[in-house]
Design a protein around this motif. Structure first.
Motif, mmCIF file in Angstrom:
data_model
loop_
_atom_site.group_PDB
_atom_site.id
_atom_site.type_symbol
_atom_site.label_atom_id
_atom_site.label_comp_id
_atom_site.label_asym_id
_atom_site.label_seq_id
_atom_site.Cartn_x
_atom_site.Cartn_y
_atom_site.Cartn_z
ATOM 1 N N ASP A 238 0.812 -1.217 0.000
ATOM 2 C CA ASP A 238 0.000 0.000 0.000
ATOM 3 C C ASP A 238 0.847 1.270 0.000
ATOM 4 O O ASP A 238 0.364 2.357 0.307
ATOM 5 N N TRP A 239 2.136 1.153 -0.312
ATOM 6 C CA TRP A 239 2.981 2.312 -0.536
ATOM 7 C C TRP A 239 2.998 2.592 -2.033
ATOM 8 O O TRP A 239 2.629 1.757 -2.850
ATOM 9 N N ASN A 240 3.465 3.783 -2.401
ATOM 10 C CA ASN A 240 3.659 4.071 -3.813
ATOM 11 C C ASN A 240 5.018 4.698 -4.022
ATOM 12 O O ASN A 240 5.745 4.993 -3.060
ATOM 13 N N ALA A 241 5.390 4.903 -5.281
ATOM 14 C CA ALA A 241 6.729 5.393 -5.600
ATOM 15 C C ALA A 241 6.994 6.754 -4.975
ATOM 16 O O ALA A 241 8.126 7.057 -4.568
ATOM 17 N N GLU A 242 5.972 7.603 -4.873
ATOM 18 C CA GLU A 242 6.167 8.924 -4.281
ATOM 19 C C GLU A 242 6.549 8.815 -2.810
ATOM 20 O O GLU A 242 7.274 9.662 -2.278
ATOM 21 N N ASP A 243 6.064 7.763 -2.140
ATOM 22 C CA ASP A 243 6.372 7.593 -0.722
ATOM 23 C C ASP A 243 7.858 7.397 -0.472
ATOM 24 O O ASP A 243 8.352 7.696 0.618
ATOM 25 N N VAL A 244 8.566 6.874 -1.460
ATOM 26 C CA VAL A 244 9.990 6.606 -1.256
ATOM 27 C C VAL A 244 10.865 7.610 -2.004
ATOM 28 O O VAL A 244 12.067 7.404 -2.143
ATOM 29 N N GLY A 245 10.287 8.696 -2.482
ATOM 30 C CA GLY A 245 11.053 9.779 -3.089
ATOM 31 C C GLY A 245 11.275 10.901 -2.091
ATOM 32 O O GLY A 245 10.720 10.900 -0.996
ATOM 33 N N LYS A 246 12.055 11.912 -2.467
ATOM 34 C CA LYS A 246 12.356 13.025 -1.565
ATOM 35 C C LYS A 246 11.299 14.125 -1.612
ATOM 36 O O LYS A 246 11.285 14.997 -0.737
ATOM 37 N N ALA A 247 10.456 14.106 -2.657
ATOM 38 C CA ALA A 247 9.337 15.058 -2.752
ATOM 39 C C ALA A 247 9.791 16.503 -2.612
ATOM 40 O O ALA A 247 9.100 17.329 -2.001
ATOM 41 N N GLY A 248 10.954 16.844 -3.164
ATOM 42 C CA GLY A 248 11.422 18.219 -3.156
ATOM 43 C C GLY A 248 12.261 18.598 -1.959
ATOM 44 O O GLY A 248 12.846 19.695 -1.935
ATOM 45 N N TYR A 249 12.366 17.732 -0.962
ATOM 46 C CA TYR A 249 13.208 18.017 0.201
ATOM 47 C C TYR A 249 14.677 17.728 -0.128
ATOM 48 O O TYR A 249 14.978 16.895 -0.985
ATOM 49 N N ASP A 250 15.580 18.388 0.579
ATOM 50 C CA ASP A 250 17.010 18.155 0.365
ATOM 51 C C ASP A 250 17.428 16.761 0.817
ATOM 52 O O ASP A 250 18.360 16.182 0.257
ATOM 53 N N HIS A 251 16.762 16.264 1.841
ATOM 54 C CA HIS A 251 17.158 14.983 2.428
ATOM 55 C C HIS A 251 15.920 14.178 2.805
ATOM 56 O O HIS A 251 14.872 14.745 3.158
ATOM 57 N N TYR A 252 16.062 12.864 2.765
ATOM 58 C CA TYR A 252 14.988 11.992 3.222
ATOM 59 C C TYR A 252 14.657 12.272 4.686
ATOM 60 O O TYR A 252 13.496 12.246 5.092
#
Length: 605
Positions: A238-252
């Motif tokens: 129930d996760w998606n690819a966006e969940d494991v991206g940085k979404a514009g942040y410098d760091h996870y």
């Protein structure tokens, strides 16, 4: 604590392998490599350093192959060098292997193989595996049989994937280390963790210990330890690819700190009954823990601090509870019987020490409960029951949102345990659960208004950083110090405030800022500790709400938290300490998501 990725399907495997390695780099970043079955032989490219070094090594190479394996390494046997990087090959170069875990009997196997004429080129334990496969191939075995016979010789924990010249199949297995299969319409993947291929597919098969999987372009077959074909359930993540991206942040790490309001809403959703003022934990109705009179919580690292938090809550409400480091519990379990509940707290569900603790008591009548973030993880199969924290994927090595979600889930579980074990409710249960319900909004308020960046910059040149707390805020002090040392590499220590006069005070100078956590309960005692360090010239940074006005007046600086119940103030204070660590590390130019010598999932003991 390495990352394995495998790709089988139409077209070149290289892009998918590199993508998988990038997605798994939180599991290890000392070196990386890939191996391809090119139709006539095997091409291997590997390099010391991070994934970009491997990409540089691949630049200009015309590699072909639809079947490939890849690996990103966290060093255990041998330093990070080109020679020690995976994949490893046999003497002929016709077998290539990637491996996560530790082969405990590799010395004996290596000596045996060397005596038979095999030549080794690395210092790793892994290299014995392709040579074992080579030996069985030379004796007339086919690739599948040679793989099985080689694996039968291994002792320890491992996940292994192998390819061989002349066959388009990948063989893989696991024993104590994670391995999951992903299936797309025209491709198959294997990896140490779902994020490796989550941008390609959300359909997964969680392999079990002893499973051997054969994967080709046309499908896969799973067999158990006896060679019998078994059917493993295909699940949808129930996760998606966006969940494991940085979404514009410098760091996870920064992203995951800011995801905490969402993660906590997921954690709480449907679990608090506002009409009855009680918890409604799926699968754990009232009476579930009747007959239990003792609770052991086993965990490591950040999860240990969450376990300590829960133990404090339980103890204060009349339940015999204690938190233990899993690694110590595994080698010396304390007395436990059928009236004991052992709760294994682990974000990944793959922590080797915590799995070892549970395995140490298997065969007894002790009840076990896994509290984890990952459906299908190893700990869920080892324990009698499972309760999920629902934090979503966490990629940053320094755990943030998982700690908050662990503490909140354990706080709700505490209500059920106290009711079942003592026959009464948690003290002030209504207000406690109400404060739990408000936690997401309170955390968002901190994220919107925190002055942690300014505090971090002010004290950046300090010699050391101390963190003090009492009761449930003692483990938060430990967690604050852990986060700080993990990503800044600066000296940081957490203490129970009562311990200060019993030794640690000798380390306090005017260049030792002390972060003091206040709950609004028994503040006067910890104010006296703050005065003690101030008398030695040390600045005090209060982490407190307006309920602790006397503490705020005493402090040199303040990190404010919204007013809440004393037992939930630690969750909020921890968010401020996460931000302090993050901003200090950023100012120092540290590799925040990939701190030196550390990896996300500790899958070796």
């Amino acid at each position: 604590m390495c990352g394995i990725t495998v790709r089988v399907g139409d077209g070149s495997a290289v892009p998918d392998l590199l993508s998988g390695l990038e997605n798994l780099e939180y599991r290890g970043y000392d070196s990386a490599g890939i191996a391809l079955q090119n139709g006539t032989g095997i091409d291997v490219v590997k390099s010391e350093g991070k994934i970009d070094r491997l990409q540089e090594a691949l630049a200009g190479k015309d590699l072909h192959g639809a079947v490939g394996i890849g690996h990103t390494r966290w060093s255990t046997h041998g330093p990070p060098t080109d020679e020690n990087a995976h994949p490893h090959t046999d003497c002929t170069g016709k077998v290539a292997v990637v491996h996560n875990g530790i082969i405990e009997n590799y010395r004996e196997l290596r000596e045996e193989l060397a005596a038979d004429g095999h030549v080794f080129t690395s210092e790793t334990d892994t290299e014995v595996i392709p040579h074992l496969i080579e030996s069985h191939l030379a004796n007339g075995a086919d690739f599948g049989s040679a793989f099985r016979e080689a694996v039968d010789r291994l002792a320890g924990s491992y996940a292994v994937a192998a390819i061989a010249a002349g066959t388009d199949a990948v063989y893989a297995t696991r024993n104590g280390s994670p391995l999951v299969l992903g299936q797309d319409t025209d491709r198959y993947f294997l990896a140490s963790d779902v994020p490796a291929f989550l941008d390609q597919t959300d359909e997964v098969v969680y392999l079990q210990d002893g499973d051997v999987v054969r994967v080709t372009e046309t499908g896969y077959t799973v067999t158990d330890t006896t060679g019998t074909v078994v059917d493993r359930e295909v699940e949808t993540v129930d996760w998606n690819a966006e969940d494991v991206g940085k979404a514009g942040y410098d760091h996870y790490m920064r992203k995951e700190i800011h995801e905490q309001p969402t993660a906590l809403r997921q954690t709480i959703r449907g679990r608090i009954d506002s009409f009855s003022g009680d918890v409604d934990l799926e699968g754990f109705p009232p009476g579930t823990f009747t007959g239990i009179d003792r609770v052991h919580l086993v965990a490591m690292g950040t999860s240990m601090h969450a376990a300590m938090y829960a133990a404090a809550l339980l103890t204060e409400n009349g339940v015999d509870a204690e938190a233990y480091l899993s690694g110590e519990y595994a080698v010396s379990p304390p007395p436990a019987d059928s009236n004991t509940l052992v709760i294994a707290v682990t974000q990944s569900g793959e922590t080797a020490d915590t799995l070892g603790a549970i395995r140490a008591i298997q065969g007894t009548n002790v009840r076990t409960l896994a509290l984890t973030n990952v459906v299908g993880s190893s700990i869920t199969r080892e324990c009698d029951d499972s309760l999920y924290i629902r934090a979503g994927p966490e990629i940053g090595v320094a755990a943030t949102k998982s700690f908050s979600s662990q503490v909140v889930t354990l706080s709700m579980l505490t209500q059920r345990l106290v009711q079942d074990i003592t026959g009464t409710s948690v003290e002030n249960a209504g207000s406690l659960l109400e404060s739990v319900s408000q936690i997401p909004g309170d955390v968002q308020q901190i994220l919107d208004n925190s002055t942690a960046a300014a505090v971090a910059e002010k004290y950046l040149d300090s010699d050391a950083f101390f963190f003090l707390g009492r009761n449930t805020c003692y483990p938060v002090a430990l967690e604050g110090a852990l986060k700080f040392k993990e990503i800044t590499y600066e000296h940081a220590e957490g203490f129970a405030a009562s311990e200060l006069k019993h030794g640690p005070l000798a380390l306090v100078t005017e260049n030792t800022p002390v972060f003091v956590l206040f709950t609004g309960e028994d503040d006067q005692k910890i104010i006296s500790n703050a005065k003690e360090v101030q008398a030695r010239g040390a600045p005090v940074i209060a982490v407190a709400s307006e309920a602790s006005s006397a503490a705020i007046d005493q402090a040199d600086d303040v990190l404010s938290i919204p007013k809440t119940t004393p037992k939930m103030s630690g969750v909020l204070g921890n968010v401020q300490l996460q931000l302090v660590a993050y901003h200090a590390a950023k100012e120092l130019g540290r590799e925040i998501d990939k701190p030196r010598n550390l990896a996300k999932s500790v899958t070796v003991e």
